[in-house]
Structures are given as C-alpha cells and as structure tokens.
Design a protein around this motif. Structure first.
Motif, PDB file in Angstrom:
ATOM      1  N   GLU A  44      40.864  -6.615  -3.712  1.00  0.00           N
ATOM      2  CA  GLU A  44      40.152  -7.856  -4.055  1.00  0.00           C
ATOM      3  C   GLU A  44      40.936  -9.078  -3.612  1.00  0.00           C
ATOM      4  OE1 GLU A  44      39.157  -7.926  -8.251  1.00  0.00           O
ATOM      5  OE2 GLU A  44      38.127  -6.006  -7.991  1.00  0.00           O
ATOM      6  N   ALA A  45      42.255  -9.045  -3.843  1.00  0.00           N
ATOM      7  CA  ALA A  45      43.093 -10.191  -3.448  1.00  0.00           C
ATOM      8  C   ALA A  45      43.010 -10.403  -1.947  1.00  0.00           C
ATOM      9  CB  ALA A  45      44.536  -9.957  -3.880  1.00  0.00           C
ATOM     10  N   MET A  46      43.013  -9.298  -1.211  1.00  0.00           N
ATOM     11  CA  MET A  46      42.962  -9.418   0.250  1.00  0.00           C
ATOM     12  C   MET A  46      41.593  -9.919   0.700  1.00  0.00           C
ATOM     13  SD  MET A  46      45.189  -6.138   1.282  1.00  0.00           S
ATOM     14  CE  MET A  46      45.574  -6.538   2.955  1.00  0.00           C
ATOM     15  N   ALA A  47      40.537  -9.399   0.067  1.00  0.00           N
ATOM     16  CA  ALA A  47      39.193  -9.842   0.435  1.00  0.00           C
ATOM     17  C   ALA A  47      39.053 -11.343   0.177  1.00  0.00           C
ATOM     18  CB  ALA A  47      38.155  -9.052  -0.364  1.00  0.00           C
ATOM     19  N   ASP A  48      39.634 -11.787  -0.920  1.00  0.00           N
ATOM     20  CA  ASP A  48      39.550 -13.199  -1.332  1.00  0.00           C
ATOM     21  C   ASP A  48      40.399 -14.121  -0.475  1.00  0.00           C
ATOM     22  OD1 ASP A  48      37.947 -13.388  -3.456  1.00  0.00           O
ATOM     23  OD2 ASP A  48      39.503 -14.133  -4.831  1.00  0.00           O
ATOM     24  N   GLN A  81      48.334   2.831   3.378  1.00  0.00           N
ATOM     25  CA  GLN A  81      46.988   3.203   3.818  1.00  0.00           C
ATOM     26  C   GLN A  81      45.928   2.319   3.133  1.00  0.00           C
ATOM     27  OE1 GLN A  81      46.079   7.421   3.480  1.00  0.00           O
ATOM     28  NE2 GLN A  81      43.930   6.896   3.203  1.00  0.00           N
ATOM     29  N   ASN A  82      46.118   2.067   1.827  1.00  0.00           N
ATOM     30  CA  ASN A  82      45.177   1.198   1.095  1.00  0.00           C
ATOM     31  C   ASN A  82      45.140  -0.195   1.712  1.00  0.00           C
ATOM     32  OD1 ASN A  82      44.764   3.290  -0.656  1.00  0.00           O
ATOM     33  ND2 ASN A  82      46.079   2.490  -2.281  1.00  0.00           N
ATOM     34  N   ALA A  86      41.991  -2.148   3.578  1.00  0.00           N
ATOM     35  CA  ALA A  86      41.496  -3.451   3.106  1.00  0.00           C
ATOM     36  C   ALA A  86      41.465  -4.472   4.242  1.00  0.00           C
ATOM     37  CB  ALA A  86      42.373  -3.957   1.962  1.00  0.00           C
ATOM     38  N   VAL A  87      42.476  -4.446   5.099  1.00  0.00           N
ATOM     39  CA  VAL A  87      42.496  -5.383   6.238  1.00  0.00           C
ATOM     40  C   VAL A  87      41.341  -5.054   7.175  1.00  0.00           C
ATOM     41  CG1 VAL A  87      43.821  -6.208   8.235  1.00  0.00           C
ATOM     42  CG2 VAL A  87      45.001  -5.692   6.109  1.00  0.00           C
ATOM     43  N   GLU A  88      41.143  -3.778   7.423  1.00  0.00           N
ATOM     44  CA  GLU A  88      40.067  -3.380   8.342  1.00  0.00           C
ATOM     45  C   GLU A  88      38.692  -3.791   7.812  1.00  0.00           C
ATOM     46  OE1 GLU A  88      41.865   0.378  10.826  1.00  0.00           O
ATOM     47  OE2 GLU A  88      40.963   0.791   8.875  1.00  0.00           O
TER      48      GLU A  88
END
Ligand SMILES: C[S@@+](CC[C@H](N)C(=O)[O-])C[C@H]1O[C@@H](n2cnc3c(N)ncnc32)[C@H](O)[C@@H]1O
Length: 268
Positions: A44-48, A81-82, A86-88
């Motif tokens: 979520e933090a990365m998406a945000d 891997q997680n 998330a980056v992808e």
C-alpha cells in the motif's frame, strides 16, 4: 573518500550461519511472520507513494533496492520478491525495468549461505554490501528503495556508561534495557537515538529524490515501559538468571560468565 567502520565492530556477534539446527536460516520463523504480516502495508505504501515521474526515477531502468541487515535468509528473499511485485504493479511498463538488490549485513554475516540460497527464479541481480548500516554504504542518490526489517534495534555498541569499569550503583543487577532501572533505559535510549541519526543521515544521502524507505522493527507505545510487556518480563527473568549464575562463582562458569560490571565477582 573513506567511510570508516565504527570501532565497536569487534563486539559484533553475527547470526549463526549455515543451515544447521541452530542456524538463523532454521530459526527465524518469527521474522518470516513479520514479513508476511507487513506485506500488504508495504504494498500500500508503495502504491501510494512511489512516483516514477520524479527526477530520481526519470530515465532509470534499473530499480535499486537495499535490504539493510538481511542476515542469511530466507526472510529477505520473500521480502525482496514482495517489493519487486509491488513495483511491477505500480509501473506502467514493468517489462522495461531491471532490478538490483543489495544485500547488506555486517562483515561477519554468513554471506556464503545467503548467496548459495538465492531463489533460482529471482528477477534481480544480487549484490553483497558488507558493512554497518550506521554509516554510508552506497554512493549519493543511487537507491530507489531501502528496506530494513527487524535489524535496526541492534545498537552500534553497548553504551559507554554500561561499559565503565567503575559503574554507577544503579547499573548493578541490571544487564538488560527492560525499563526496570530508569537510568539504564535512558542510556540505551540515548544510544539508539544517536544510532538512528547516523542511519537516517546516511540514507538521506543514498536515496534518490522520491525514493522510499520502509523500516520494520518492534516498538512500544509512548509511556509503556518494556518491563510491562511479556518480552520485557522474559528478558528481565533471563537477565536475573545470568546475574545469579555469575555470582555463583562456580569454577565451571569462571571465564565464561562474569558480571558485566567487572571480573571481581568471579575472582573473589
Ligand atoms: C534479526 S536479524 C534480521 C534479518 C532479516 N532482516 C530478517 O528479517 O530475517 C538482524 C540482522 O541485522 C544485522 N545487523 C545488526 N547490526 C547491523 C549493522 N550495524 N549493519 C548491518 N547489519 C546489521 C545482524 O547481523 C542480523 O543479521
């Protein structure tokens, strides 16, 4: 430019290497649980927050990740891997991206075990970066994502006051920072503050503009002393057992266990 290690390096005790019964690899299920429990929060933090439009990301096709205090695995592999997934998910053209993971730990860490266990299906280039995360480890503005799980609670050294050969009376019978003795808690808190400052200053130089950092470590709400938690009580109990053992003055313990405030108690 030279980035010296702190003199406390000699005091460092690494995780048990290899894959034996007592190894970190076989005894880190708790750390694995933490990786799983925080997976969605990290995503979520990365998406945000990840923004590939900011200058630090412009024109970069290599996404550089550092895991600070990675130990010997396997939790670090799952966490990496997680992060890559998330980056992808966030990137518009993930197939254009390449990933590089920097696995950092102290020099004594069993990097051989770590690298022999790398997942064959990994989607990243793997690099070892030995050294203390309390000082600079990477060139300026090179990391896009910094991750550290269950490692930053390690202090760079035992606080000076605790190591004094002539310690103040308050230190007696308190070898753990459980909050039972206010002065002990204070000197450990001061050391932690100092270490965190060093850590954050170094990362501020190393992260690209717009880069992200995730730090996972156990903490207590303000005002709750460690001594009121189950963990604190357990540490307090094991600490008092060690002190009792040091005081028994049995030959079997001589040289192995000494009171932390000097060897006199064992020698008397
Ligand atoms: C409990 S292990 C956690 C390992 C891994 N992050 C995980 O979740 O399984 C803590 C690791 O931090 C490393 N560590 C402690 N102080 C460090 C420092 N100053 N610089 C780099 N690594 C450090 C230790 O060597 C150890 O391998």
């Amino acid at each position: 430019m030279v980035y010296p290690e702190s003199k406390s390096l000699a005091e460092f005790y690494p995780m048990v290497g290899g894959h034996g019964a007592h190894s970190y690899a076989k005894n880190s299920s708790q750390q694995r649980v933490v990786v799983d429990a925080t997976k969605e929060m990290v995503k979520e933090a990365m998406a945000d927050k990840l923004d590939f439009e900011v200058p630090g990301f412009e024109n970069s096709t290599a996404f550089q990740i550092a895991d600070l205090g990675c130990s010997t695995g396997p939790s670090t592999f799952i966490a990496m891997q997680n992060i890559i997934e998330a980056v992808e998910q966030k990137h518009q053209n993930p197939s254009a991206l390449e990933f590089q993971v920097f696995f950092n730990d102290r020099f004594d860490n069993d990097f051989n075990t770590l690298f022999k266990s790398l997942p064959p299906s990994r989607k990243y280039f793997a690099t070892a970066v030995p050294g203390s995360f309390h000082s600079r480890l990477f060139p300026n503005s090179t990391l896009h994502f910094v991750y550290s799980s269950y490692a930053l609670h390690w202090l760079s050294k035992v606080p000076e006051e605790i190591q004094d050969s002539e310690p103040p009376a308050w230190k007696k019978d308190s070898i753990q920072c459980t909050g039972f003795v206010k002065e002990v808690a204070e000197v450990y808190a001061a050391q932690f503050k100092n270490d965190m400052e060093c850590f954050l200053n170094a990362r501020a130089e190393e992260l690209v503009e717009g880069g992200l950092m995730v730090i996972i470590l156990s903490a207590l709400p303000d005002g709750i002393p460690m001594s009121r938690t189950t963990k604190g009580k357990t540490y307090g109990l094991s600490g008092s057992c060690l002190i009792d053992m040091a005081k028994t003055n049995l030959a079997v313990f001589e040289g192995l266990i000494k009171e932390h405030f000097g060897s006199k108690a064992v020698d008397q």
